[in-house]
Structures are given as C-alpha cells and as structure tokens.
Design an enzyme around this catalytic site. Structure first.
Site, PDB file in Angstrom:
ATOM      1  N   LEU A  19      16.115  24.086 -27.446  1.00  0.00           N
ATOM      2  CA  LEU A  19      15.206  24.667 -26.450  1.00  0.00           C
ATOM      3  C   LEU A  19      15.962  25.285 -25.276  1.00  0.00           C
ATOM      4  O   LEU A  19      15.598  25.089 -24.115  1.00  0.00           O
ATOM      5  CB  LEU A  19      14.199  23.613 -25.956  1.00  0.00           C
ATOM      6  CG  LEU A  19      13.540  22.767 -27.050  1.00  0.00           C
ATOM      7  CD1 LEU A  19      12.525  21.806 -26.433  1.00  0.00           C
ATOM      8  CD2 LEU A  19      12.890  23.638 -28.107  1.00  0.00           C
ATOM      9  N   HIS A  20      16.986  26.071 -25.601  1.00  0.00           N
ATOM     10  CA  HIS A  20      17.793  26.731 -24.575  1.00  0.00           C
ATOM     11  C   HIS A  20      17.900  28.237 -24.816  1.00  0.00           C
ATOM     12  O   HIS A  20      18.994  28.795 -24.820  1.00  0.00           O
ATOM     13  CB  HIS A  20      19.203  26.124 -24.540  1.00  0.00           C
ATOM     14  CG  HIS A  20      19.234  24.648 -24.331  1.00  0.00           C
ATOM     15  ND1 HIS A  20      20.278  23.846 -24.771  1.00  0.00           N
ATOM     16  CD2 HIS A  20      18.360  23.816 -23.720  1.00  0.00           C
ATOM     17  CE1 HIS A  20      20.034  22.594 -24.446  1.00  0.00           C
ATOM     18  NE2 HIS A  20      18.874  22.540 -23.806  1.00  0.00           N
ATOM     19  N   PRO A  21      16.781  28.952 -24.997  1.00  0.00           N
ATOM     20  CA  PRO A  21      16.891  30.405 -25.201  1.00  0.00           C
ATOM     21  C   PRO A  21      17.414  31.095 -23.953  1.00  0.00           C
ATOM     22  O   PRO A  21      17.105  30.694 -22.824  1.00  0.00           O
ATOM     23  CB  PRO A  21      15.448  30.814 -25.514  1.00  0.00           C
ATOM     24  CG  PRO A  21      14.600  29.770 -24.866  1.00  0.00           C
ATOM     25  CD  PRO A  21      15.387  28.488 -25.001  1.00  0.00           C
TER      26      PRO A  21
ATOM     27  N   ASP B 231      20.664  30.665 -28.407  1.00  0.00           N
ATOM     28  CA  ASP B 231      20.038  29.355 -28.243  1.00  0.00           C
ATOM     29  C   ASP B 231      20.961  28.313 -28.864  1.00  0.00           C
ATOM     30  O   ASP B 231      21.856  28.640 -29.653  1.00  0.00           O
ATOM     31  CB  ASP B 231      18.659  29.337 -28.926  1.00  0.00           C
ATOM     32  CG  ASP B 231      17.854  28.073 -28.626  1.00  0.00           C
ATOM     33  OD1 ASP B 231      18.155  27.397 -27.634  1.00  0.00           O
ATOM     34  OD2 ASP B 231      16.922  27.773 -29.397  1.00  0.00           O
TER      35      ASP B 231
END
Length: 556
Positions: free
Chosen positions: A473-475, A299
């Site tokens: 918020l980029h898993p 992330d």
C-alpha cells in the site's frame, strides 16, 4: 454555479494536504481552502489503532481501488485502498512510522534540479514534523505536531523475532529511523496516548481554529480550471461537485493537488494535462502535453511468511467477540491495552545479497496469522513476517478510464514484472525462513503454514508469490519531480508548463523510498510549505548514517 475566491486551494486532506493547510495558514494574511472528497474522521474504527483493518477493508473512508488484472500475478486484480476521509491514508493506514534510508534521498538529489532533496536537506524536516515519545536527538524531533511512539514489545514473539535475527547474523538496531536502518528491532508508530495520530489530528484540527482556513468534506474536484492567453496555461481554480451542486472555486495564488499517487494524476488528466494522444482519445482538450502524467507508478509488494505457534500467546485469542468487546471497553475507558497498538511492534531491514549497498528487504512482524486488511484471519495460533523488496524495478501507470470524474481510473502496477524483483522476493522468503528456524523460535515454532515446507524451488516460490503476495500500500511516483521529458513536476512540485499549479504528495517522488510512505510524505509537505511561502530552508543536517562497511562482500 457559484464562485468563491481563496489564495490557495488544496485538493485532498490527506497526509500532505493537512500539513500544508496548517503551515500555509500560519500566515494570517493567507486564505486557504481544503477540499476533501470523503467524510469526516469521527469513527471509532479510525481512532482505535488496532481497528485499522475496518476502514482499510471497505469503501466508507476509502476509494477502494483495484488494479487491472496484473499480468505477472496470475491476472489478479490487486487491491489498492486509498484514504477518502479527513487525514487521507494516514487515517486508514497501519500507522507504521518509517522514514526510508538516507541513500534514498541522496538518490533523489542525484537528479538534475533535485539537489535540495538530499538526506542532509530532508532530515531537518523529519525532525520538524515529529515529537518522539522517547525524546529527540540529532535524528529525531521533540516538538513537532506528529506524535510518534515505539512499540512496547510485551508479547514474547516480538522479542523472539529480534533475537532470531541476531542469531541469524543480523544486527540489532534500536532506532531504524536514526543512525542505523539496517537490522532488526522495535518499530515506531503514529500513535499518541493510545489513539491513531493521523495528519488530521496532528495538523488539520489545530489549524481549523484559524479563521483563514476553510475545510469542506464530500467535495469531489472534477478538474483544475485553467486559463490561457499568449502565455502558458495558468491554473485559476477548480471545479467541484458537492452533492448536486457544481461550483467553480478560484485560487488567487495556487491550486495544490494533494490527492496522492492515484488521484493527483487522475485530476491532472481530467484537466487536460497529460499524454495528448490519450486525452484526445477520451474527448478531452489538451491544456498541457505532459506524457509522464500517471506513468512511473511504483509500489512495494509483500508476502507473508506464516508459521503455526505452539503456545496460545498470539492475537488469535483476541479474535472472538467477547475478547474484542473487552479490548474495546478498555481502550475507550483508559486508552490502553491491545486496542492501543497497531501490533506491528517489531520489524527491520536487511540486504538480500552481498553487493547491495543499503537494505532492500523490509520486515513487519505480527504475532498472528492474518491478512493486512483482516480479510483472511487464520483459525489457529500463528505468527508471520511481512517481507518484500524495497526498490522495485517493475513500474506501472494510472490512466483515465473515461472522461467521467466519478469513474475510477485504470491502475496497473506490473508487480513482479522483472527478474530482479522476482529474485529479491525469493531471497526474502528464504531469508525469512532462516530467521524463523533460529533457536529463539524453538519453543514457539510449529509447522510452516504459508508457504508450506514443500515450496522450495525458484519456480515454486514464484508461483506462491503470484498467488498470494499483496500490495504493501505504498503507491508513488506518478507525477515525479525532474527536468527530463517524462517528469511532471519540478523540484518545487510545480507542474511543468502550467503556472500556479503544484502537486505535493507521494506522486512527486522520483523513486519510491525504502520503507513506508506516510512519514516521507509528511516530510515532503513540510519542506514544500517553506518553498511555497518563500521561507528559507532549514539548515542542512550533518548527522552521519550507517552503511555496512563490508556490503560489497557480505550479505549480513
């Protein structure tokens, strides 16, 4: 218990699921069922771009996940929102349209079995997906379902940020999704005619007019149903809870998981596909031993560098109830005004140090001091830059908490777990301060708010990051493509060791790309649709891309 049959069952109506629903049903002889655990997307707070903090900050359209206490972040449980609604995270995100750097995809293609994921192979699918308001070219699309517009940068603070970057020695880039990512400039957003242009709007709604597409909301998939004979296990359908009803829905061709980096590995593990020791410890049967399921979680972490603003021109003026009402009325009547933008209208990418080949720090500039989800607005006029490392070396996991499908999984990111990540974040704070100290901000710049001017040493910056940094918020990467023992899927998204089962979402990325993930996930699904249908790939692009000619010796 009822049984129905479809050719393809897509689990999750998010960024990838909506794309596949559209593309697969282009064949009228194919039947497709899309199952979405959340509700429809009719809320005004979804469609009004400036209101994205509302669905992002509650559990109505959102899985509302939190990590376990993060060991390198003062034991904080970090917030991890994921879309649970038609459109998935594309219906609750910040609408930033960023593709990542060309070298990210060339890095994917350097892995065995992933040669067809190079930038030259992916760029045609970015173009296929897109209609850009400014028109297409060798890099940008002009007739795709996904409408993309560019920020107007009317507030002078947006221009000040870009000018300050140039004064600090960074280049201006007109299009960070085109030839040159490196530099500062205007940013693109998935907004069309003043409305959020999610994948539900772009792909799913047009396809829902076709009789061969079926969409069901509030349908929780509890596991993939498999059958075994003398051969490897085969996915034949899914088990679904819809209200008080338990259904088994059969897939004649494939089950395709599009649940994202948290839910796709969760469903695989609930289906007996994962680390055998962990599955047995929860009383789950082992269908396929794949120890990489849920591992390699990556992330982007970011921190806010905030300053007070000496002029009353920031979005703080729009935070009182009467101002919000006026903004909402204008948006509903005309689709214009402050309600029609995500407010991330300028930003950019820079390199943290000489020797870094392509940008490893990203900026989103905002003419206000506020948290990403709106939970901590400032009580004064201010501005901020979100900055964070793009290629973290800290990695985490997604594991089952129990065998109950309704229990949220265990999530641990291990943010800032390596010295490399801490070094890049320190550089981000210092380089951002340098930009804000340029002449372009002289008329606007008040005192440093967060971090304060007293935060100077490595230890002080590290402490600030531990206390204040948040997920971008980029898993991703928890079902990564590859051929090694820890890979979960092959280069076509097929799950190793289980036939007729595929994963198509950000979880199959081998490494997180340098930027936001919505655009790359849409591209990935567009490319996978051709693979699934057996159509020839689009012709490779020969468009060049920028790499700083003196990157080995110059930081800017």
């Amino acid at each position: 218990m009822a049984t129905e049959n479809f050719d393809y069952i897509i689990v999750g109506a998010g960024s990838a699921g909506c794309v596949l629903a559209n593309r697969l049903t282009e064949d009228p002889n194919v039947t497709v069922l899309v199952l979405e655990a959340g509700p429809g997307d009719r809320s005004i707070f979804i469609h009004m771009p400036s209101a994205f903090a509302y669905p992002l900050a509650n559990d109505k359209f959102n899985w509302f996940y939190h990590s376990e206490p993060e060991p390198f972040m003062n034991q904080r449980a970090m917030y991890c929102p994921r879309g649970r609604v038609l459109g998935g995270s594309s219906s609750i995100n910040g609408m930033v349209y960023i593709r990542g750097h060309a070298l990210d995809y060339d890095g994917w293609a350097s892995h065995a079995g992933l040669e067809h994921w190079s930038y030259a192979d992916c760029l045609p699918y970015f173009r296929k997906a897109e209609t850009r308001a400014k028109g297409g070219d060798a890099y940008r699309g002009n007739d795709g379902p996904l409408h993309v517009s560019t920020g107007a940068c009317k507030n002078p603070l947006y221009t000040a940020f870009i000018q300050a970057g140039q004064q600090a020695g960074y280049a201006y880039t007109e299009d960070m999704n085109g030839f040159r990512q490196e530099g500062l400039g205007p940013m693109d957003m998935t907004v069309h005619k003043g409305r959020r242009w999610s994948t539900a709007m772009a792909y799913l709604r047009p396809a829902m007019q076709r009789p061969n597409l079926h969409v069901r909301t509030r349908a929780l998939v509890t596991r993939v149903v498999t059958e075994s004979s003398n051969k490897a296990p085969k996915a034949v359908g899914v088990e679904v809870v819809n209200g008080s009803t338990l259904d088994v829905l059969r897939a004649n061709r494939e089950v395709i998981l599009c649940g994202g980096a948290i839910n796709s590995p969760q469903i695989l593990q609930l289906s007996g596909i994962g680390n055998p020791d962990e599955l047995r410890s929860l009383g789950l049967p082992v269908v396929a031993a794949l120890p990489g399921v849920g591992e390699n979680l990556q992330d982007h972490l970011e921190t806010y560098v905030q300053y007070a603003c000496k002029e009353p021109i920031t979005l703080y003026s729009a935070m009182n109830p009467w101002a919000k009402l006026k903004i909402g009325v204008e948006w509903m009547l005309k689709g214009t005004g402050l309600g029609a933008t995500n407010h991330f209208e300028s930003g950019g990418f820079i390199r943290s140090d000489a020797g870094v080949k392509h940008p490893d720090l990203q900026y989103h500039f905002l003419p206000m001091a506020i948290s990403y989800d709106g939970s901590a607005p400032a009580s004064f006029h201010g501005f901020q830059a979100h900055v964070g490392p793009m290629r973290p070396t800290s990695k985490g996991f997604v594991k089952l908490k129990s065998a109950n499908p309704k229990d949220a999984p265990r999530i641990l990111f291990n943010y800032m777990g390596t010295e490399q990540d801490r070094k890049e974040m320190r550089a981000g704070v210092r380089l951002t301060r340098e930009i804000f100290e340029q002449a372009a901000f002289d008329r606007f710049r008040g005192e440093a708010v967060s971090p304060t001017a007293k935060v100077q040493t490595d230890d002080e910056i590290d402490a600030h990051i531990r206390e204040h940094a948040e997920s971008a918020l980029h898993p991703s990467c928890t079902c990564r493509m590859g051929t090694d023992d820890m890979a979960v899927t092959d280069g076509s998204g097929r799950v190793h060791g289980v036939s007729n089962l595929r994963v198509v979402d950000a979880s199959i990325m081998p490494d997180v790309v340098s930027g936001n993930l919505n655009a790359p996930t849409i591209m990935l699904a567009e490319k996978m649709a051709d693979i699934i249908l057996g159509r020839p790939s689009l012709p490779r692009s020969d468009a060049p891309f920028f790499v700083h000619p003196a990157y080995q010796t110059a930081q800017r």
